[in-house]
Design an enzyme around this catalytic site. Structure first.
Site, PDB file in Angstrom:
ATOM      1  N   LYS A   1       0.841  -1.213   0.000  1.00  0.00           N
ATOM      2  CA  LYS A   1       0.000   0.000   0.000  1.00  0.00           C
ATOM      3  C   LYS A   1       0.870   1.255   0.000  1.00  0.00           C
ATOM      4  CE  LYS A   1      -1.776   1.608   4.031  1.00  0.00           C
ATOM      5  NZ  LYS A   1      -1.396   3.026   4.209  1.00  0.00           N
ATOM      6  N   ASN A   2       1.869   1.281   0.885  1.00  0.00           N
ATOM      7  CA  ASN A   2       2.654   2.505   1.042  1.00  0.00           C
ATOM      8  C   ASN A   2       3.612   2.751  -0.126  1.00  0.00           C
ATOM      9  OD1 ASN A   2       1.318   2.984   3.368  1.00  0.00           O
ATOM     10  ND2 ASN A   2       3.027   2.567   4.753  1.00  0.00           N
TER      11      ASN A   2
ATOM     12  N   ARG B   1      -3.787  10.383   4.529  1.00  0.00           N
ATOM     13  CA  ARG B   1      -2.604  11.231   4.519  1.00  0.00           C
ATOM     14  C   ARG B   1      -1.732  11.001   3.275  1.00  0.00           C
ATOM     15  NH1 ARG B   1       0.326  14.221   8.090  1.00  0.00           N
ATOM     16  NH2 ARG B   1       2.544  14.135   7.670  1.00  0.00           N
TER      17      ARG B   1
ATOM     18  N   CYS C   1      -4.079  12.611  13.127  1.00  0.00           N
ATOM     19  CA  CYS C   1      -4.941  11.453  13.294  1.00  0.00           C
ATOM     20  C   CYS C   1      -4.627  10.845  14.654  1.00  0.00           C
ATOM     21  CB  CYS C   1      -4.729  10.453  12.176  1.00  0.00           C
ATOM     22  SG  CYS C   1      -3.113   9.742  12.166  1.00  0.00           S
TER      23      CYS C   1
ATOM     24  N   ARG D   1       1.235  14.675  13.254  1.00  0.00           N
ATOM     25  CA  ARG D   1       1.651  14.454  11.870  1.00  0.00           C
ATOM     26  C   ARG D   1       1.775  15.740  11.037  1.00  0.00           C
ATOM     27  NH1 ARG D   1      -0.800   8.860   9.731  1.00  0.00           N
ATOM     28  NH2 ARG D   1       1.223   8.792   8.739  1.00  0.00           N
ATOM     29  N   PRO D   2       2.793  16.549  11.334  1.00  0.00           N
ATOM     30  CA  PRO D   2       2.989  17.793  10.582  1.00  0.00           C
ATOM     31  C   PRO D   2       3.492  17.536   9.155  1.00  0.00           C
ATOM     32  CG  PRO D   2       4.794  17.462  12.119  1.00  0.00           C
ATOM     33  CD  PRO D   2       3.829  16.340  12.349  1.00  0.00           C
TER      34      PRO D   2
ATOM     35  N   ASP E   1       5.805  19.944   7.790  1.00  0.00           N
ATOM     36  CA  ASP E   1       6.853  20.964   7.640  1.00  0.00           C
ATOM     37  C   ASP E   1       8.005  20.503   6.729  1.00  0.00           C
ATOM     38  OD1 ASP E   1       7.156  19.180   9.907  1.00  0.00           O
ATOM     39  OD2 ASP E   1       8.992  20.261  10.382  1.00  0.00           O
ATOM     40  N   LEU E   2       8.365  19.217   6.817  1.00  0.00           N
ATOM     41  CA  LEU E   2       9.506  18.748   6.022  1.00  0.00           C
ATOM     42  C   LEU E   2       9.163  18.725   4.528  1.00  0.00           C
ATOM     43  CD1 LEU E   2      10.704  15.836   8.345  1.00  0.00           C
ATOM     44  CD2 LEU E   2      11.799  18.070   8.052  1.00  0.00           C
TER      45      LEU E   2
ATOM     46  N   ASP F   1       4.891   0.650  11.956  1.00  0.00           N
ATOM     47  CA  ASP F   1       3.650   0.045  11.457  1.00  0.00           C
ATOM     48  C   ASP F   1       3.478  -1.408  11.888  1.00  0.00           C
ATOM     49  OD1 ASP F   1       2.873   2.399  10.318  1.00  0.00           O
ATOM     50  OD2 ASP F   1       3.253   1.822   8.244  1.00  0.00           O
TER      51      ASP F   1
ATOM     52  N   ARG G   1      -8.647  -0.362   4.988  1.00  0.00           N
ATOM     53  CA  ARG G   1      -7.737   0.632   4.391  1.00  0.00           C
ATOM     54  C   ARG G   1      -6.417  -0.012   3.992  1.00  0.00           C
ATOM     55  NH1 ARG G   1      -5.872   5.026   7.866  1.00  0.00           N
ATOM     56  NH2 ARG G   1      -4.509   5.096   6.066  1.00  0.00           N
TER      57      ARG G   1
HETATM   58  C1  UD1 Z   1       4.531   6.821   6.185  1.00  0.00           C
HETATM   59  C2  UD1 Z   1       3.584   5.660   6.076  1.00  0.00           C
HETATM   60  C3  UD1 Z   1       3.062   5.255   7.455  1.00  0.00           C
HETATM   61  C4  UD1 Z   1       4.225   5.009   8.418  1.00  0.00           C
HETATM   62  C5  UD1 Z   1       5.180   6.188   8.418  1.00  0.00           C
HETATM   63  C6  UD1 Z   1       6.443   5.928   9.237  1.00  0.00           C
HETATM   64  C7  UD1 Z   1       2.597   6.011   3.895  1.00  0.00           C
HETATM   65  C8  UD1 Z   1       1.379   6.290   3.104  1.00  0.00           C
HETATM   66  N1  UD1 Z   1       2.471   6.032   5.221  1.00  0.00           N
HETATM   67  O1  UD1 Z   1       3.784   7.928   6.679  1.00  0.00           O
HETATM   68  O2  UD1 Z   1       2.288   4.064   7.299  1.00  0.00           O
HETATM   69  O3  UD1 Z   1       3.724   4.824   9.716  1.00  0.00           O
HETATM   70  O4  UD1 Z   1       5.597   6.497   7.071  1.00  0.00           O
HETATM   71  O5  UD1 Z   1       7.096   4.820   8.755  1.00  0.00           O
HETATM   72  O6  UD1 Z   1       3.643   5.726   3.350  1.00  0.00           O
HETATM   73  N2  UD1 Z   1       7.204  14.321  10.446  1.00  0.00           N
HETATM   74  C9  UD1 Z   1       7.500  15.636  10.717  1.00  0.00           C
HETATM   75  N3  UD1 Z   1       7.377  16.540   9.714  1.00  0.00           N
HETATM   76  C10 UD1 Z   1       6.967  16.207   8.454  1.00  0.00           C
HETATM   77  C11 UD1 Z   1       6.695  14.853   8.191  1.00  0.00           C
HETATM   78  C12 UD1 Z   1       6.830  13.931   9.206  1.00  0.00           C
HETATM   79  O7  UD1 Z   1       7.868  15.987  11.838  1.00  0.00           O
HETATM   80  O8  UD1 Z   1       6.872  17.083   7.588  1.00  0.00           O
HETATM   81  C13 UD1 Z   1       7.336  13.324  11.529  1.00  0.00           C
HETATM   82  C14 UD1 Z   1       6.049  12.536  11.769  1.00  0.00           C
HETATM   83  O9  UD1 Z   1       5.154  13.224  12.619  1.00  0.00           O
HETATM   84  C15 UD1 Z   1       6.588  11.262  12.381  1.00  0.00           C
HETATM   85  C16 UD1 Z   1       7.904  11.053  11.619  1.00  0.00           C
HETATM   86  O10 UD1 Z   1       8.250  12.348  11.109  1.00  0.00           O
HETATM   87  O11 UD1 Z   1       6.874  11.439  13.732  1.00  0.00           O
HETATM   88  C17 UD1 Z   1       7.826  10.077  10.476  1.00  0.00           C
HETATM   89  O12 UD1 Z   1       6.711  10.375   9.672  1.00  0.00           O
HETATM   90  P1  UD1 Z   1       6.692  10.106   8.117  1.00  0.00           P
HETATM   91  O13 UD1 Z   1       7.790   9.185   7.727  1.00  0.00           O
HETATM   92  O14 UD1 Z   1       6.588  11.415   7.397  1.00  0.00           O
HETATM   93  O15 UD1 Z   1       5.295   9.371   7.949  1.00  0.00           O
HETATM   94  P2  UD1 Z   1       4.425   9.398   6.646  1.00  0.00           P
HETATM   95  O16 UD1 Z   1       5.318   9.532   5.477  1.00  0.00           O
HETATM   96  O17 UD1 Z   1       3.288  10.342   6.796  1.00  0.00           O
END
Ligand code: UD1
Length: 420
Positions: free
Chosen positions: A22-23, A92, A116, A121-122, A124-125, A307, A399
């Site tokens: 899925k991811n 997301r 969620c 889940r920001p 910013d990056l 996960d 999902r």
């Molecule tokens: C993806 C996966 C999700 C998995 C997660 C971590 C998909 C569709 N989803 O989610 O199933 O649980 O990776 O392996 O691929 N963060 C920030 N700023 C940002 C983005 C992220 O601080 O801009 C933080 C998040 O809050 C979290 C960490 O970074 O603590 C990792 O998140 P991230 O790898 O971005 O998760 P997703 O890509 O949303």
């Protein structure tokens, strides 16, 4: 709404085929926005989330034809640059249309995905990376409104407080494929799903070095072409089935899964007393009679995946002794503790840790699914428990797990759906 009924304490046996990831599928589907040529994607899991992405691509102007686990994505006419709140807020993963839309159309308006139950889940990056490439970004009325007259290669550090970000890496990588000159992404996520996306982009004509490493070097090209591409197997689905078998003291065979993507789980399970090993193209397992409690801490890949944290906790709940579970990716991802405790588990939260005091046996109970992986943990607990478990809000499981009840029934479990 539907609920899942499980008659527990029945061993599993036989073979289960693992679906496409899925991811990996979600960003790869989004990447088709980067070309006007037809793209054929194979091994797409039939899930609520992939349906949502199909609807999103259609709303952006793509034509999508579904043929089993294959989808054919074509373009007729101009793309639309607005990704609507209704589709992005439910998933997301939808946010990864931002990079490709911006690279292709020079403008994009994508709803903010929001938080969620597993955390704030920001994004910013994502925004930092795209701004470094030259995008002008504002947040207006819950939408990210972005413009980029021309993307220019840049040297970008994408590490955050919780390590690298999977979808931020995907967004910036996709955008950089059409930028002018060279982009270097430092602290890129190394998850196999990001690697799969990079391989797919390469097959479309992108120039990417360092695939699978935390340093991606992308040399922008003018245009990307269409392709036929097969998505990798879902390592989280594979890990979930292994943990289901472990919790019922069973040994099953996995078909179509990738062993090397599962090493962090394989290593921990070895300490628990469960051998998971490859045999030809299959993955097999052997469980010892007495299992040992083992602590885990989740990290970005190649660390133990967040996960699989909830599912591992469900196993530890019935392994006598104490284990400590810490999530360094989503420190608050512990909503499943309360529901597992309703089934007789003895788990407490102490600061950033969950302390699991393994019990001899769990008892079936009505429980509530709160998010995708927490629901999978409840299925594991339900399969192991004595008596009947009812899992409400089944849509969370739909999902991310293709044909879950059919696959489990084929493995000998007693599970069925009922209307609420
Ligand atoms: C993806 C996966 C999700 C998995 C997660 C971590 C998909 C569709 N989803 O989610 O199933 O649980 O990776 O392996 O691929 N963060 C920030 N700023 C940002 C983005 C992220 O601080 O801009 C933080 C998040 O809050 C979290 C960490 O970074 O603590 C990792 O998140 P991230 O790898 O971005 O998760 P997703 O890509 O949303």
């Amino acid at each position: 709404m539907e609920k899942l009924i499980i008659e527990g304490a029945k061993p599993l046996k036989g073979e289960v085929t693992i679906s496409g990831s899925k991811n990996a599928a979600l960003p790869i589907m989004a990447a088709t926005l980067l070309t006007d040529e037809p793209c054929i994607l194979q091994n797409i899991p039939c899930l609520r989330d992939t349906w949502t992405m199909i609807e999103l691509l259609k709303s952006l102007g793509k034509t999508v034809v579904i043929d089993g686990n294959k989808i054919i994505i074509t373009s007729e006419g101009k793309l639309n640059h607005i990704a609507d709140y209704k589709l992005v807020s439910t998933m997301r993963g939808s946010f990864c249309v931002l990079g490709p839309l911006l690279a292709k159309l020079k403008k994009a308006q994508v709803s903010l995905p929001g938080g969620c139950v597993i955390g704030i889940r920001p994004v910013d990056l994502h925004l930092k990376g795209l701004k470094s490439l030259g995008a002008k970004i504002e947040v207006e009325n819950g939408y990210v409104v972005a413009k980029a007259r021309h993307f220019k290669g840049a040297h970008i550090y994408l590490g955050g407080v919780f390590g690298s970000s999977v979808l931020a890496t995907a967004n910036v990588l996709m955008a950089a494929t059409l930028a002018k000159g060279e982009t270097i992404i430092e602290a890129a996520a190394c998850e196999p799903e990001v690697e799969d996306l990079a391989n797919m982009l390469t097959a479309m004509g992108a120039k990417i070095k360092g695939i699978g490493s935390p340093r991606l070097t992308i040399t922008g090209v003018k245009k990307l072409r269409g392709l036929t591409y097969k998505i990798i197997p879902d390592r989280i689905e594979a890990g979930t089935y292994i943990l289901m078998a472990a919790a019922t003291k069973s040994s099953i065979t996995l078909k179509g899964a990738c062993y090397s993507h599962l090493m962090a789980l394989v290593d921990k399970l070895d300490q628990v007393g469960i051998k998971v090993y490859p045999e030809g193209s299959l993955i097999k397992m052997k469980c010892k009679k007495v299992l040992k409690p083992v602590s885990i801490t989740t990290y970005p890949y190649p660390g133990f995946p967040t996960d699989l944290q909830a599912q591992f906790m469900a196993l530890m709940a019935i392994v006598e002794g104490v284990s400590v579970i810490t999530d360094k990716v989503y420190p608050d991802r512990f909503i499943h503790i309360a529901e597992l405790n309703r089934m007789g588990a003895n788990i407490s939260r102490e600061g950033f840790n969950a302390i699991v005091q393994g019990v001899k046996v769990l008892h079936g109970a009505p429980v509530m699914a709160s998010d995708l992986r927490a629901s999978a943990a409840l299925v594991i607990a339900g399969l192991a428990a004595k008596g009947q478990t009812e899992i409400h809000r089944l849509y969370h499981l739909d999902r991310g797990y293709e044909n879950l009840d059919k696959k489990l029934t084929a493995l000998g479990a007693k599970v069925y759906r009922e209307r609420e």
